[in-house]
Each structure stands twice: as structure tokens, then as C-alpha cells.
Design a protein around this motif. Structure first.
Motif, PDB file in Angstrom:
ATOM      1  N   ASP A  79       0.875  -1.177   0.000  1.00 52.25           N
ATOM      2  CA  ASP A  79       0.000   0.000   0.000  1.00 52.25           C
ATOM      3  C   ASP A  79       0.912   1.227   0.000  1.00 52.25           C
ATOM      4  O   ASP A  79       1.631   1.486   0.961  1.00 52.25           O
ATOM      5  CB  ASP A  79      -0.896  -0.001   1.243  1.00 52.25           C
ATOM      6  CG  ASP A  79      -1.892   1.145   1.255  1.00 52.25           C
ATOM      7  OD1 ASP A  79      -1.643   2.170   0.585  1.00 52.25           O
ATOM      8  OD2 ASP A  79      -2.922   1.009   1.930  1.00 52.25           O
ATOM      9  N   LEU A  80       0.906   1.985  -1.092  1.00 53.10           N
ATOM     10  CA  LEU A  80       1.812   3.124  -1.225  1.00 53.10           C
ATOM     11  C   LEU A  80       1.440   4.297  -0.330  1.00 53.10           C
ATOM     12  O   LEU A  80       2.224   5.222  -0.158  1.00 53.10           O
ATOM     13  CB  LEU A  80       1.857   3.587  -2.688  1.00 53.10           C
ATOM     14  CG  LEU A  80       2.420   2.567  -3.669  1.00 53.10           C
ATOM     15  CD1 LEU A  80       2.369   3.120  -5.088  1.00 53.10           C
ATOM     16  CD2 LEU A  80       3.836   2.164  -3.301  1.00 53.10           C
ATOM     17  N   LYS A  81       0.263   4.252   0.290  1.00 54.54           N
ATOM     18  CA  LYS A  81      -0.137   5.335   1.193  1.00 54.54           C
ATOM     19  C   LYS A  81       0.614   5.264   2.520  1.00 54.54           C
ATOM     20  O   LYS A  81       1.008   6.280   3.066  1.00 54.54           O
ATOM     21  CB  LYS A  81      -1.635   5.291   1.451  1.00 54.54           C
ATOM     22  CG  LYS A  81      -2.460   5.612   0.229  1.00 54.54           C
ATOM     23  CD  LYS A  81      -3.944   5.473   0.526  1.00 54.54           C
ATOM     24  CE  LYS A  81      -4.745   5.660  -0.740  1.00 54.54           C
ATOM     25  NZ  LYS A  81      -6.160   5.325  -0.552  1.00 54.54           N
ATOM     26  N   ASP A  82       0.782   4.031   3.045  1.00 54.83           N
ATOM     27  CA  ASP A  82       1.384   3.912   4.370  1.00 54.83           C
ATOM     28  C   ASP A  82       2.503   2.876   4.461  1.00 54.83           C
ATOM     29  O   ASP A  82       3.094   2.702   5.511  1.00 54.83           O
ATOM     30  CB  ASP A  82       0.300   3.609   5.410  1.00 54.83           C
ATOM     31  CG  ASP A  82      -0.382   2.272   5.188  1.00 54.83           C
ATOM     32  OD1 ASP A  82       0.045   1.484   4.317  1.00 54.83           O
ATOM     33  OD2 ASP A  82      -1.375   2.012   5.896  1.00 54.83           O
ATOM     34  N   SER A 135       2.275  -0.326   4.305  1.00 52.08           N
ATOM     35  CA  SER A 135       1.861  -1.657   4.755  1.00 52.08           C
ATOM     36  C   SER A 135       1.809  -2.598   3.559  1.00 52.08           C
ATOM     37  O   SER A 135       1.720  -2.161   2.411  1.00 52.08           O
ATOM     38  CB  SER A 135       0.508  -1.589   5.451  1.00 52.08           C
ATOM     39  OG  SER A 135      -0.498  -1.153   4.546  1.00 52.08           O
ATOM     40  N   TYR A 136       1.893  -3.886   3.838  1.00 48.45           N
ATOM     41  CA  TYR A 136       1.846  -4.845   2.739  1.00 48.45           C
ATOM     42  C   TYR A 136       1.104  -6.101   3.144  1.00 48.45           C
ATOM     43  O   TYR A 136       0.956  -6.395   4.322  1.00 48.45           O
ATOM     44  CB  TYR A 136       3.245  -5.182   2.226  1.00 48.45           C
ATOM     45  CG  TYR A 136       4.100  -5.957   3.206  1.00 48.45           C
ATOM     46  CD1 TYR A 136       4.095  -7.343   3.239  1.00 48.45           C
ATOM     47  CD2 TYR A 136       4.947  -5.294   4.094  1.00 48.45           C
ATOM     48  CE1 TYR A 136       4.894  -8.048   4.122  1.00 48.45           C
ATOM     49  CE2 TYR A 136       5.747  -5.984   4.989  1.00 48.45           C
ATOM     50  CZ  TYR A 136       5.724  -7.368   4.990  1.00 48.45           C
ATOM     51  OH  TYR A 136       6.499  -8.061   5.878  1.00 48.45           O
ATOM     52  N   GLU A 137       0.655  -6.798   2.123  1.00 42.56           N
ATOM     53  CA  GLU A 137       0.014  -8.098   2.318  1.00 42.56           C
ATOM     54  C   GLU A 137       0.710  -9.098   1.419  1.00 42.56           C
ATOM     55  O   GLU A 137       1.135  -8.762   0.325  1.00 42.56           O
ATOM     56  CB  GLU A 137      -1.469  -8.026   1.934  1.00 42.56           C
ATOM     57  CG  GLU A 137      -2.304  -7.139   2.826  1.00 42.56           C
ATOM     58  CD  GLU A 137      -3.770  -7.111   2.393  1.00 42.56           C
ATOM     59  OE1 GLU A 137      -4.137  -7.843   1.454  1.00 42.56           O
ATOM     60  OE2 GLU A 137      -4.526  -6.340   3.007  1.00 42.56           O
ATOM     61  N   GLU A 138       0.796 -10.315   1.903  1.00 43.07           N
ATOM     62  CA  GLU A 138       1.388 -11.368   1.064  1.00 43.07           C
ATOM     63  C   GLU A 138       0.433 -11.702  -0.059  1.00 43.07           C
ATOM     64  O   GLU A 138      -0.786 -11.673   0.097  1.00 43.07           O
ATOM     65  CB  GLU A 138       1.663 -12.601   1.910  1.00 43.07           C
ATOM     66  CG  GLU A 138       2.791 -12.389   2.920  1.00 43.07           C
ATOM     67  CD  GLU A 138       3.126 -13.664   3.682  1.00 43.07           C
ATOM     68  OE1 GLU A 138       2.801 -14.773   3.203  1.00 43.07           O
ATOM     69  OE2 GLU A 138       3.701 -13.526   4.770  1.00 43.07           O
ATOM     70  N   VAL A 139       0.996 -12.021  -1.221  1.00 37.39           N
ATOM     71  CA  VAL A 139       0.207 -12.365  -2.386  1.00 37.39           C
ATOM     72  C   VAL A 139       0.301 -13.868  -2.589  1.00 37.39           C
ATOM     73  O   VAL A 139       1.395 -14.437  -2.600  1.00 37.39           O
ATOM     74  CB  VAL A 139       0.746 -11.634  -3.659  1.00 37.39           C
ATOM     75  CG1 VAL A 139      -0.002 -12.099  -4.895  1.00 37.39           C
ATOM     76  CG2 VAL A 139       0.634 -10.140  -3.478  1.00 37.39           C
ATOM     77  N   GLU A 140      -0.841 -14.488  -2.682  1.00 42.75           N
ATOM     78  CA  GLU A 140      -0.895 -15.934  -2.888  1.00 42.75           C
ATOM     79  C   GLU A 140      -0.712 -16.274  -4.365  1.00 42.75           C
ATOM     80  O   GLU A 140      -1.267 -15.597  -5.228  1.00 42.75           O
ATOM     81  CB  GLU A 140      -2.256 -16.481  -2.432  1.00 42.75           C
ATOM     82  CG  GLU A 140      -2.597 -16.180  -0.983  1.00 42.75           C
ATOM     83  CD  GLU A 140      -2.034 -17.222  -0.025  1.00 42.75           C
ATOM     84  OE1 GLU A 140      -1.854 -18.371  -0.441  1.00 42.75           O
ATOM     85  OE2 GLU A 140      -1.787 -16.847   1.141  1.00 42.75           O
ATOM     86  N   ASP A 141       0.071 -17.294  -4.667  1.00 42.19           N
ATOM     87  CA  ASP A 141       0.199 -17.769  -6.046  1.00 42.19           C
ATOM     88  C   ASP A 141      -1.081 -18.477  -6.427  1.00 42.19           C
ATOM     89  O   ASP A 141      -1.672 -19.217  -5.633  1.00 42.19           O
ATOM     90  CB  ASP A 141       1.374 -18.746  -6.191  1.00 42.19           C
ATOM     91  CG  ASP A 141       2.701 -18.003  -6.212  1.00 42.19           C
ATOM     92  OD1 ASP A 141       2.711 -16.814  -6.581  1.00 42.19           O
ATOM     93  OD2 ASP A 141       3.730 -18.624  -5.862  1.00 42.19           O
ATOM     94  N   GLU A 142      -1.525 -18.259  -7.663  1.00 43.27           N
ATOM     95  CA  GLU A 142      -2.756 -18.927  -8.116  1.00 43.27           C
ATOM     96  C   GLU A 142      -2.450 -20.272  -8.718  1.00 43.27           C
ATOM     97  O   GLU A 142      -1.478 -20.569  -9.263  1.00 43.27           O
ATOM     98  CB  GLU A 142      -3.467 -18.049  -9.153  1.00 43.27           C
ATOM     99  CG  GLU A 142      -4.025 -16.798  -8.512  1.00 43.27           C
ATOM    100  CD  GLU A 142      -4.808 -15.981  -9.537  1.00 43.27           C
ATOM    101  OE1 GLU A 142      -5.210 -16.506 -10.578  1.00 43.27           O
ATOM    102  OE2 GLU A 142      -5.006 -14.800  -9.260  1.00 43.27           O
TER     103      GLU A 142
END
Length: 76
Positions: A64-67, A69-76
Motif C-alpha cells: 500500500d503506497l499510502k502507508d 503496509s503490505y500483504e502477502e500475495v498468494e500464487d494462483e
């Protein structure tokens, strides 16, 4: 020898000067466009390099470029 009037000559001369100025400006703009395209390519490469570094450090994430923070991205 026949000649056009001074006013007609002045009109033609002014029109030719305007055309020359426009051609000059178009050339300048084309040069600016080339420079901006080159600069854009550099920024895209730097961005890709930064993303690779972050992926090596954190794994696949979405930031998130605002703050920051990040979330892990799941492989499809």
C-alpha cells in the motif's frame, strides 16, 4: 518585372516566419518527447529493480503506497 504589393509581401513573409517557428517548436517538442520516453524507461527499470529487491526480502507482496503496509500475495 511585376511585383506584388508591399502589404502582400509582408503577409507572405509573416506567414513563412510563423511556419518556420512552428516547425522549430515541433522539432523541439519531438526532442523533449524522446528525452521523456528515455527517462520513463529508466524509472520503469528502477521500479522493477526495487520490486525485485522487496520480493527477495519479503516474498511476493502487495504494498500500500499510502502507508507502506503490505500483504502477502498468494500464487494462483
Amino acid at each position: 518585372m511585376s511585383k506584388i504589393t508591399e502589404e502582400e509581401l509582408k503577409t507572405l513573409t509573416e506567414q513563412e516566419q510563423k511556419k518556420a517557428a512552428i516547425i522549430h517548436d515541433l522539432g523541439f517538442l519531438e526532442t523533449q518527447k524522446h528525452s521523456l520516453n528515455h527517462f520513463f524507461s529508466q524509472v520503469v527499470k528502477e521500479n522493477e529493480d526495487s520490486k525485485k529487491e522487496l520480493e527477495e526480502k519479503y516474498g511476493k507482496i502487495s504494498v500500500d503506497l499510502k502507508d507502506g503496509s503490505y500483504e502477502e500475495v498468494e500464487d494462483e
